[in-house]
Design a protein around this motif. Structure first.
Motif, PDB file in Angstrom:
ATOM      1  N   LEU A 117       0.798  -1.380  -0.043  1.00 63.44           N
ATOM      2  CA  LEU A 117       0.068  -0.008  -0.092  1.00 63.44           C
ATOM      3  C   LEU A 117       0.857   1.232  -0.026  1.00 63.44           C
ATOM      4  CD1 LEU A 117      -2.673  -1.072   2.685  1.00 63.44           C
ATOM      5  CD2 LEU A 117      -2.884  -1.200   0.196  1.00 63.44           C
ATOM      6  N   ALA A 118       0.316   2.388  -0.347  1.00 67.86           N
ATOM      7  CA  ALA A 118       0.893   3.677  -0.491  1.00 67.86           C
ATOM      8  C   ALA A 118       1.547   4.241   0.931  1.00 67.86           C
ATOM      9  CB  ALA A 118       0.227   4.678  -1.192  1.00 67.86           C
ATOM     10  N   ASN A 119       0.898   3.545   1.930  1.00 65.43           N
ATOM     11  CA  ASN A 119       1.290   4.070   3.232  1.00 65.43           C
ATOM     12  C   ASN A 119       2.299   3.169   3.613  1.00 65.43           C
ATOM     13  OD1 ASN A 119       0.155   1.806   3.959  1.00 65.43           O
ATOM     14  ND2 ASN A 119      -1.521   2.917   5.311  1.00 65.43           N
ATOM     15  N   GLY A 120       3.044   2.197   3.113  1.00 66.21           N
ATOM     16  CA  GLY A 120       3.949   1.369   3.525  1.00 66.21           C
ATOM     17  C   GLY A 120       3.249  -0.243   4.027  1.00 66.21           C
ATOM     18  N   GLY A 121       2.053   0.092   4.257  1.00 68.10           N
ATOM     19  CA  GLY A 121       1.236  -1.271   4.680  1.00 68.10           C
ATOM     20  C   GLY A 121       1.101  -2.326   3.688  1.00 68.10           C
ATOM     21  N   VAL A 122       0.386  -3.407   3.809  1.00 69.12           N
ATOM     22  CA  VAL A 122       0.145  -4.491   3.115  1.00 69.12           C
ATOM     23  C   VAL A 122      -1.392  -4.925   3.234  1.00 69.12           C
ATOM     24  CG1 VAL A 122       2.583  -5.051   2.859  1.00 69.12           C
ATOM     25  CG2 VAL A 122       0.951  -6.195   4.575  1.00 69.12           C
ATOM     26  N   VAL A 123      -1.769  -5.460   2.066  1.00 72.68           N
ATOM     27  CA  VAL A 123      -2.940  -6.262   2.254  1.00 72.68           C
ATOM     28  C   VAL A 123      -2.710  -7.512   1.760  1.00 72.68           C
ATOM     29  CG1 VAL A 123      -5.407  -6.495   1.269  1.00 72.68           C
ATOM     30  CG2 VAL A 123      -4.626  -4.013   1.666  1.00 72.68           C
ATOM     31  N   ALA A 124      -3.275  -8.507   2.295  1.00 74.17           N
ATOM     32  CA  ALA A 124      -2.942  -9.963   2.094  1.00 74.17           C
ATOM     33  C   ALA A 124      -4.522 -10.622   1.916  1.00 74.17           C
ATOM     34  CB  ALA A 124      -1.960 -10.759   3.125  1.00 74.17           C
ATOM     35  N   THR A 125      -4.621 -11.379   0.924  1.00 76.50           N
ATOM     36  CA  THR A 125      -5.881 -11.999   0.624  1.00 76.50           C
ATOM     37  C   THR A 125      -5.441 -13.362   0.312  1.00 76.50           C
ATOM     38  OG1 THR A 125      -5.483 -11.439  -1.675  1.00 76.50           O
ATOM     39  CG2 THR A 125      -7.061 -10.055  -0.501  1.00 76.50           C
TER      40      THR A 125
END
Length: 315
Positions: A249-257
């Protein structure tokens, strides 16, 4: 939830390992969602099991005494002893997944602070944790193993589950791990677990009771947690090797699915860390939305077969 201080005495991993982990979440800052990383396995090996978080005392007390939550979910307040420690948790349990909440001061040390959290992904088939371990080693990461036990009150330690972490004793506010339930635990009649559905079944549905059938909540479909950047880096290898698709993500985070659950981990400063939102699928549709204020949180149920629980930031 496990609390194993023994694990924190293990030697810190090498600097090269730390660099490799940091690189796993680097990049992707120029777009809202970028750098999709496909899972490094041909099938899902690990699945969202549960998460925990420390909330403010007002919210924890409201959760513990909420009459609505007792109707909404298979809800339990329980003190558990394992690994030489005891902890009091407030549980909302579904068919395969659950969430656990603590109040400030419930846990020892830094884990007692508001915003402390953790997340477990688990194997459904015996041996899959070993496969994840070997694949992490092949990628240059040496996982730290630990076996958790449980005491049902008679002083006898029963093997409960095996875990691995991609760090030793260094985390700021977020503790991620992968786990696999043990046959000895399922074999103990006090565990109140189900018979296996197939050879090697060590799955979440077998572990959790079926009381969810009499409530609205069926399972957790998404969870969002604010996580310090250093802690976030230790979660990514477990997600990728376990079969999740990971996006930066742009904020340095992640999304995992993967496996039916969306995991969003936002990269935040320590003072902003903690549980932000939990999404649920329900056993049945409801015609209109109902909002229940629980301490400094809001549970919105419906319309349809979904509910969303949001938590206020620390005042």
């Amino acid at each position: 939830m496990l609390i194993n201080r023994t694990l924190r005495t293990i030697t810190v991993l090498t600097a090269a390992f730390t660099v490799a982990l940091t690189g796993a979440v680097a990049g992707g800052a120029s777009a809202s969602v970028a750098d999709e990383t496909q899972p490094s396995t041909d099938r899902q090996l690990l699945f969202y099991n549960h998460a925990y978080s420390v909330v403010d005392k007002e919210t924890a007390d409201a959760v513990e005494n909420s009459e609505y939550l007792k109707k909404f979910a298979n809800f339990e307040v329980r003190t558990t002893t394992g690994g030489g420690f005891s902890w009091k948790g407030r549980y909302l349990k579904g068919r395969e997944t659950y969430i656990e909440l603590f109040s400030e001061g419930d846990l020892p040390g830094q884990d007692a602070e508001f915003g402390s959290a953790g997340l477990a992904v688990s194997a459904e088939r015996a041996g899959d944790l070993a496969t994840v371990t070997e694949r992490l080693k092949a990628s240059g990461i040496t996982p730290v193993p630990y076996r958790q036990t449980r005491d049902f009150g008679d002083g006898v330690k029963v093997p409960w589950f095996d875990t691995i972490r991609t760090f030793s004793d260094q985390y700021e506010a977020f503790d991620p791990w992968a786990m696999e339930y043990l046959p000895e635990y399922f074999a103990d009649p006090r565990s109140n677990t189900e018979p296996e559905s197939f050879p090697g079944d060590v799955g979440r549905e077998r572990y959790l009771p079926d009381d969810y059938r009499d409530r609205l909540m069926r399972d957790i479909t998404a969870i969002r947690i604010g996580v310090p950047a250093r802690d976030l880096a230790t979660m990514v290898p477990l997600l990728r090797t376990g079969g999740f698709t990971v996006k930066s993500l742009a904020n340095g985070g992640v999304v995992a699915t993967g496996g039916g659950t969306r995991i969003q981990l936002d990269s935040v400063a320590r003072e902003q860390a903690g549980l932000k939102q939990v999404d649920f699928v329900l056993n049945k549709s409801v015609a209109y939305m109902t909002e229940e204020r629980i301490g400094r949180s809001t549970l919105a149920v419906g319309p349809g077969a979904r509910a969303v629980w949001t938590f206020d930031p620390r005042p």
